[in-house]
Design a protein around this motif. Structure first.
Motif: not given
Length: 350
Positions: A114-115, A74-75, A38, A36, A78, A70
């Motif tokens: 941004s993913a 969006e991250k 993050v 991840s 997840v 991150y």
């Protein structure tokens, strides 16, 4: 450097040394999840984030880059932490501002890939803009000195990031860096050098490269960018030994195998101190004004870059001095009985 501002530090060929690589370094220390990536550590162990900010400043960074890479919607989705977006960004920025002020450094806000963005799908443009907007507005509120938009593999996403900094950043300077692929062409077909020129024309304060490539494969591309751009150029390579055969850290393999090193075994391809020393020297000679290290960075490596740029940070007190080592130094400085005994054990050779 006192409280001199971002633009002032770049005047007349001035330079700014910048530490990046927080994500990988905190993962290495066991406080951030690979996969991840993050930065939950900002809320879970904030003292460690502050400590790393301070450590990088001690090593020579002129900037405390807030750990908001991150930390976007969006991250966070997840890992099920969308509701922590505001708190995470504010905590990272607040600590960065405090450490910067305590050390007469600059503080930068940070947005990144941004993913979400797909250059061929316009439906992804507005969600991406919203991602950038949220983080930029918090950075402005927490008094960032400038905004970094980084690790863009598409020119269109980098251009959107710049537009958002200009739209929501209340006049703050912008640093926009691309992550060049194994070739020199970005995912949306733009040549990386041309993309940097277009970003300059669109009003970026600094343009250049970060992540992806190590020093050996980033420097040739930087030379081309320097030839076409008139604004300060950024260079922040990963601290891994890339080559013409494996130019990007995604393509690196574990030595003596064909297994991919990214991301869990990149330690097998770490740059030597000599490579970082050469990078710092060549980047300075090339006139790179915004310089640092990205993924794989550590304080001892950043110190090398800072010293090659004429800095003497507090960490320079502990720069290597092998003359003080009993094997490599002047033997007359050590007890005669010990060195004679060691010589005998080693067959008379060190």
């Amino acid at each position: 450097m006192g409280k001199t501002g971002f633009l002032e530090r770049l005047q007349n060929g001035g330079s700014i040394v910048v530490a990046e690589g927080y994500i990988f370094e905190l993962e290495r220390r066991g406080y951030l999840q690979a996969g991840s990536f993050v930065p939950e550590v900002v809320l879970e162990h904030p003292h460690l984030v502050r400590q790393l900010y301070e450590e990088f400043v001690h090593a020579g960074s002129d900037v405390v880059l807030a750990l908001t890479y991150y930390a976007h919607r969006e991250k966070l989705r997840v890992v099920g932490r969308e509701n922590d977006l505001d708190a995470m960004n504010r905590a990272a920025l607040k600590m960065a501002r405090e450490v910067a002020d305590e050390n007469d450094c600059l503080m930068a806000g940070n947005i990144c890939n941004s993913a979400v963005f797909i250059h061929s799908d316009e439906n992804t443009f507005l969600p991406t803009e919203n991602i950038f907007k949220e983080q930029i507005e918090i950075a402005v509120e927490l008094e960032a000195d400038f905004i970094v938009g980084e690790t863009f593999s598409c020119f269109a996403e980098a251009a959107l990031a710049l537009k958002c900094i200009q739209k929501y950043g209340q006049g703050l300077p912008s640093v926009i860096t691309l992550s060049a692929s194994a070739g020199d062409v970005l995912l949306d077909g733009y040549d990386t050098v041309d993309a940097c020129k277009k970003l300059e024309e669109a009003g970026a304060t600094v343009v250049g490269l970060n992540c992806g490539r190590g020093p050996r494969t980033m420097l040739p591309l930087l030379e081309k960018i320097k030839q076409v751009c008139s604004i300060p150029i950024a260079a922040l390579p990963v601290v891994y030994t890339t080559s013409s055969e494996e130019p990007h850290f995604f393509s690196l393999t574990i030595p003596d195998t064909k297994e991919r090193a990214f991301p869990l075994d990149l330690c097998s391809r770490m740059c030597s101190r000599k490579e970082i020393e050469e990078f710092g020297t060549k980047a300075n000679e090339l006139g790179i004004q915004y310089v640092g290290l990205c993924c794989g960075n550590s304080s001892n490596m950043l110190r090398i870059v800072a010293e090659k740029y004429g800095r003497t940070p507090p960490a320079s007190k502990y720069s290597p001095d092998m003359e003080k080592h009993y094997i490599y130094g002047d033997k007359t400085k050590f007890r005669k009985e010990f060195t004679e005994d060691l010589m005998a054990v080693k067959g008379g050779k060190f």
